[in-house]
Design a protein around this motif. Structure first.
Motif, PDB file in Angstrom:
ATOM      1  N   GLY A 140      -2.510 -31.959   0.319  1.00  0.00           N
ATOM      2  CA  GLY A 140      -1.254 -31.128   0.196  1.00  0.00           C
ATOM      3  C   GLY A 140      -1.794 -29.849  -0.368  1.00  0.00           C
ATOM      4  O   GLY A 140      -2.915 -29.230   0.299  1.00  0.00           O
ATOM      5  N   LYS A 141      -1.152 -29.012  -1.178  1.00  0.00           N
ATOM      6  CA  LYS A 141      -1.308 -28.095  -1.766  1.00  0.00           C
ATOM      7  C   LYS A 141      -2.740 -28.064  -2.758  1.00  0.00           C
ATOM      8  O   LYS A 141      -3.478 -26.972  -2.752  1.00  0.00           O
ATOM      9  CB  LYS A 141      -0.187 -27.372  -2.675  1.00  0.00           C
ATOM     10  CG  LYS A 141       1.158 -27.231  -2.208  1.00  0.00           C
ATOM     11  CD  LYS A 141       2.115 -26.714  -2.881  1.00  0.00           C
ATOM     12  CE  LYS A 141       3.444 -26.730  -2.322  1.00  0.00           C
ATOM     13  NZ  LYS A 141       4.636 -26.504  -3.465  1.00  0.00           N
ATOM     14  N   ASN A 142      -3.103 -29.164  -3.195  1.00  0.00           N
ATOM     15  CA  ASN A 142      -4.461 -29.196  -3.831  1.00  0.00           C
ATOM     16  C   ASN A 142      -5.628 -29.234  -2.990  1.00  0.00           C
ATOM     17  O   ASN A 142      -5.717 -30.474  -2.227  1.00  0.00           O
ATOM     18  CB  ASN A 142      -4.361 -30.497  -4.731  1.00  0.00           C
ATOM     19  CG  ASN A 142      -5.601 -30.365  -5.654  1.00  0.00           C
ATOM     20  OD1 ASN A 142      -6.676 -29.891  -5.316  1.00  0.00           O
ATOM     21  ND2 ASN A 142      -5.482 -31.369  -6.614  1.00  0.00           N
ATOM     22  N   VAL A 143      -6.306 -28.375  -2.641  1.00  0.00           N
ATOM     23  CA  VAL A 143      -7.332 -28.299  -1.498  1.00  0.00           C
ATOM     24  C   VAL A 143      -8.755 -28.536  -2.383  1.00  0.00           C
ATOM     25  O   VAL A 143     -10.004 -28.602  -1.491  1.00  0.00           O
ATOM     26  CB  VAL A 143      -7.272 -27.223  -0.716  1.00  0.00           C
ATOM     27  CG1 VAL A 143      -6.117 -27.039   0.315  1.00  0.00           C
ATOM     28  CG2 VAL A 143      -7.501 -25.832  -1.442  1.00  0.00           C
ATOM     29  N   ARG A 388       3.901 -30.889   5.670  1.00  0.00           N
ATOM     30  CA  ARG A 388       3.469 -29.801   6.707  1.00  0.00           C
ATOM     31  C   ARG A 388       3.407 -28.488   5.828  1.00  0.00           C
ATOM     32  O   ARG A 388       2.639 -27.557   6.046  1.00  0.00           O
ATOM     33  CB  ARG A 388       3.998 -29.725   7.881  1.00  0.00           C
ATOM     34  CG  ARG A 388       3.472 -30.119   9.168  1.00  0.00           C
ATOM     35  CD  ARG A 388       2.632 -31.203   9.368  1.00  0.00           C
ATOM     36  NE  ARG A 388       2.950 -32.828   9.406  1.00  0.00           N
ATOM     37  CZ  ARG A 388       2.744 -33.447   8.400  1.00  0.00           C
ATOM     38  NH1 ARG A 388       1.967 -33.238   7.291  1.00  0.00           N
ATOM     39  NH2 ARG A 388       3.309 -34.804   8.619  1.00  0.00           N
ATOM     40  N   ALA A 389       4.442 -28.336   5.063  1.00  0.00           N
ATOM     41  CA  ALA A 389       4.648 -26.969   4.516  1.00  0.00           C
ATOM     42  C   ALA A 389       3.841 -26.646   3.455  1.00  0.00           C
ATOM     43  O   ALA A 389       4.026 -25.640   2.604  1.00  0.00           O
ATOM     44  CB  ALA A 389       6.202 -26.842   3.958  1.00  0.00           C
ATOM     45  N   ILE A 401       2.639 -20.481  10.351  1.00  0.00           N
ATOM     46  CA  ILE A 401       2.599 -21.876  10.895  1.00  0.00           C
ATOM     47  C   ILE A 401       2.107 -22.830   9.811  1.00  0.00           C
ATOM     48  O   ILE A 401       1.135 -22.491   9.143  1.00  0.00           O
ATOM     49  CB  ILE A 401       1.634 -21.829  12.172  1.00  0.00           C
ATOM     50  CG1 ILE A 401       2.171 -20.988  13.357  1.00  0.00           C
ATOM     51  CG2 ILE A 401       1.590 -23.342  12.610  1.00  0.00           C
ATOM     52  CD1 ILE A 401       1.090 -20.890  14.543  1.00  0.00           C
ATOM     53  N   ALA A 402       2.864 -23.948   9.825  1.00  0.00           N
ATOM     54  CA  ALA A 402       2.712 -25.070   8.767  1.00  0.00           C
ATOM     55  C   ALA A 402       1.628 -26.066   9.260  1.00  0.00           C
ATOM     56  O   ALA A 402       1.772 -26.413  10.427  1.00  0.00           O
ATOM     57  CB  ALA A 402       3.947 -25.694   8.351  1.00  0.00           C
ATOM     58  N   VAL A 462      -0.238 -36.520  13.983  1.00  0.00           N
ATOM     59  CA  VAL A 462      -1.193 -36.056  14.632  1.00  0.00           C
ATOM     60  C   VAL A 462      -0.753 -35.114  15.738  1.00  0.00           C
ATOM     61  O   VAL A 462      -1.348 -33.894  16.205  1.00  0.00           O
ATOM     62  CB  VAL A 462      -2.022 -37.178  15.551  1.00  0.00           C
ATOM     63  CG1 VAL A 462      -2.936 -36.595  16.710  1.00  0.00           C
ATOM     64  CG2 VAL A 462      -2.905 -38.066  14.844  1.00  0.00           C
ATOM     65  N   THR A 463       0.505 -35.404  16.414  1.00  0.00           N
ATOM     66  CA  THR A 463       1.282 -34.515  17.332  1.00  0.00           C
ATOM     67  C   THR A 463       1.651 -33.358  16.646  1.00  0.00           C
ATOM     68  O   THR A 463       1.611 -32.164  17.009  1.00  0.00           O
ATOM     69  CB  THR A 463       2.433 -35.399  17.971  1.00  0.00           C
ATOM     70  OG1 THR A 463       2.056 -36.431  18.562  1.00  0.00           O
ATOM     71  CG2 THR A 463       3.254 -34.639  18.916  1.00  0.00           C
ATOM     72  N   ASN A 464       2.247 -33.444  15.729  1.00  0.00           N
ATOM     73  CA  ASN A 464       2.714 -32.249  14.714  1.00  0.00           C
ATOM     74  C   ASN A 464       1.724 -31.014  14.430  1.00  0.00           C
ATOM     75  O   ASN A 464       1.619 -30.237  14.757  1.00  0.00           O
ATOM     76  CB  ASN A 464       3.326 -32.549  13.487  1.00  0.00           C
ATOM     77  CG  ASN A 464       4.754 -33.324  13.550  1.00  0.00           C
ATOM     78  OD1 ASN A 464       5.395 -32.985  14.493  1.00  0.00           O
ATOM     79  ND2 ASN A 464       5.133 -34.161  12.709  1.00  0.00           N
ATOM     80  N   LEU A 465       0.439 -31.713  14.019  1.00  0.00           N
ATOM     81  CA  LEU A 465      -0.878 -30.843  13.850  1.00  0.00           C
ATOM     82  C   LEU A 465      -1.233 -30.212  15.070  1.00  0.00           C
ATOM     83  O   LEU A 465      -1.619 -29.305  15.011  1.00  0.00           O
ATOM     84  CB  LEU A 465      -1.927 -31.866  13.110  1.00  0.00           C
ATOM     85  CG  LEU A 465      -1.387 -32.196  11.527  1.00  0.00           C
ATOM     86  CD1 LEU A 465      -2.652 -32.828  10.914  1.00  0.00           C
ATOM     87  CD2 LEU A 465      -1.033 -30.831  10.731  1.00  0.00           C
ATOM     88  N   SER A 466      -1.228 -31.245  16.062  1.00  0.00           N
ATOM     89  CA  SER A 466      -1.734 -30.802  17.487  1.00  0.00           C
ATOM     90  C   SER A 466      -0.963 -29.426  17.898  1.00  0.00           C
ATOM     91  O   SER A 466      -1.381 -28.355  18.388  1.00  0.00           O
ATOM     92  CB  SER A 466      -1.512 -31.948  18.486  1.00  0.00           C
ATOM     93  OG  SER A 466      -2.617 -32.831  18.197  1.00  0.00           O
TER      94      SER A 466
END
Length: 532
Positions: A140-143, A388-389, A401-402, A462-466
């Motif tokens: 998430g936000k923690n990378v 995603r956000a 783009i998220a 996967v579809t959303n990220l693609s």
């Protein structure tokens, strides 16, 4: 007579010639600089009316360059995330295939399914720790924090600095199975044989059998089987009653044989599992029945003998059902409970509370982080919808783009729980009930593994990220085209074409040389020279 030098006769022409020569010399210097640098001017002030356009173009190009750097980094991260989650989805699908194929030969495929699930689970956990340039993708936000604990720690647990054990997934599944099955392996049901005394101190007749939930108050709805009503039967040989639970007594049912059953008559008992799903046990009357049968009972020479046969068959059937259906359910619930925990959300897996006197489980309590492994260490939001956000990429002045994701999104949790159910719930091949247990594990695990490709699923992520990756590519293409157009405009203002500058420079040199020659000639002119 006094002469004012600037206004003396001939001084205007001399000054004018000097000014023109200096102007031509300045132009010569400017053109020489342009030829050497390729730039129209060295300062924006000398660009004239084009300076405002040039400044605006430079700002736009700078912004587009920044967007390009962000898009490039995000594209790499997003593509890696797609590859990792595609692998997780494939593992879930593969596990389902192995399970379903194994139904044809369960003793052999029990080992194959277990080994495959264990390997896939470890690999899936490792995939969720994927990073790009030191930035983790599934936190998430923690990378900056590794989102998933090590696979060995998650599965087998670890110890703290003092050597005290910290329980892992395997321990929690084992505890849940033991709590659900009970010491007698009947799903925490208490069965009283004909002529015995029930937990409520009722003495049964030789034609009666009694069943009761776990006698510890409150335990029946959380562990093991729960009675839901009286037993049902075909024919007219059985009379059954049901007593619902009260604040101090468990529910119970009594089966009374009022006549000899006919061959083919059956008795069915419905049971409720802790997660609300139902199971049933059915026994059919037969002329003879094997002493290990879990599906039939022999009709004896009289009602008491038949009742005894039914009681013994019921014990075996309950044990078989608890050792398969209930055990699979317990393994799945424990795995789901484990993977629902998140360190960042301050949640840990629920642990079973046991009464110190009776040894019976009484409920659940949130486990202390010092006693139980918490598998997910990344940022945890309010739900899957905002995953995603958690990471966005600015691709233009007005759009972003998220591309965020979390390892603890529900579909991912379910696939991991399904793999764990198979890895730790599958029976040994020596188990006498291996076939039924395999089918129960397959049924429970498949319902969880369905999240690999059945919406809402890992494949949906996967579809959303693609799509996000494709959006980044399109944005990069658009920005490049825009940047090229603006750069061409800027070059037209700032750049000095070599051919043009060289031509102007040669022309200027010719004019300046001619001016010098004429000036030199005029400087030598006198009345004597003129008259001669």
């Amino acid at each position: 007579m006094t002469t004012i030098t600037p206004f003396a006769a001939g001084s205007y022409i001399a000054n004018r010639n000097a000014t023109q020569l200096l102007s031509l010399k300045g132009e010569l210097n400017d053109l020489s600089t342009q030829l050497a640098t390729g730039q129209t001017a060295q300062t924006y002030g000398k660009l004239g009316t084009g300076r405002s356009t040039a400044l605006g173009a430079q700002a736009t190009i700078s912004a587009l360059t920044g967007y390009a750097a962000g898009i490039s980094a995000a594209k790499t991260r997003t593509d890696l995330a797609v590859a990792s989650l595609t692998q997780v989805a494939a593992m879930g699908t593969n596990a389902k295939t192995v399970l379903n194929n194994g139904l044809q030969s369960t003793p052999i495929n029990t080992i194959a399914s277990t080994n495959a699930a264990m390997a896939n689970l470890s690999s899936a956990l490792d995939s969720l720790n994927q990073s790009a340039a030191g930035s983790y993708m599934f936190g998430g936000k923690n990378v900056s924090t590794q989102p998933v604990a090590g696979a060995d720690m998650i599965l087998s647990g670890t110890t703290d600095s003092t050597g005290q054990p910290i329980a892992g997934l395997k321990t929690l599944i084992t505890e849940q199975i033991q709590a659900d099955l009970g010491t007698k392996g009947l799903g925490r049901l208490t069965q009283t044989a004909p002529g015995g005394t029930t937990p409520n101190n009722e003495t049964l007749g030789l034609n009666q059998i009694a069943l009761a939930d776990d006698t510890y108050a409150g335990a029946t709805t959380q562990f093991g089987y729960a009675l839901t009503g009286a037993a049902t039967a075909t024919g007219s040989f059985l009379m059954s009653g049901y007593t619902p639970p009260t604040a101090s007594t468990p529910s119970s049912t009594k089966l009374s044989l009022t006549a000899q059953p006919k061959v083919g008559d059956s008795v069915t008992l419905s049971l409720k599992l802790p997660d609300g799903t139902m199971a049933s046990v059915t026994l059919t009357a037969a002329t003879t029945a094997d002493s290990t049968s879990t599906t039939s009972f022999a009709v004896g020479s009289d009602i008491p003998t038949t009742t005894t046969n039914l009681s013994q068959a019921l014990t075996r059937a309950l044990g078989s059902s608890a050792g398969s259906t209930l055990m699979a359910n317990a393994a799945g619930r424990a795995a789901q409970n484990f993977f629902a925990a998140s360190a960042s959300a301050g949640t840990t897996p629920n642990r079973i509370v046991t009464d110190t006197t009776s040894g019976r489980p009484t409920g659940y309590v949130t486990g202390a982080a010092s006693k139980t492994v918490v598998w997910y260490q990344g940022e945890s939001g309010a739900g899957d919808s905002d995953a995603r956000a958690t990471q966005t990429v600015q691709v233009s002045a007005t759009s972003s783009i998220a591309v965020g994701s979390r390892a603890n999104e529900t579909p991912i949790q379910n696939v991991l729980a399904g793999l764990a159910t198979v890895a730790f719930g599958m029976p040994a091949t020596s188990n006498v009930n291996v076939g039924a247990t395999y089918q129960a594990i397959a049924s429970k695990a498949n319902s969880l593994l369905a999240s690999a490709d059945t919406s809402p699923s890992v494949q949906d992520i996967v579809t959303n990220l693609s799509l996000a990756s494709a959006g980044l590519t399109n944005a990069a293409t658009t920005n490049t085209a825009t940047q090229n157009t603006i750069q061409n405009t800027l070059d037209g203002i700032e750049q000095a074409p070599t051919e043009v500058v060289a031509t102007k420079l040669l022309d200027l040199q010719s004019r300046l040389q001619a001016s010098y020659q004429i000036t030199a000639s005029l400087s030598k002119l006198s009345l004597v020279n003129y008259l001669s």
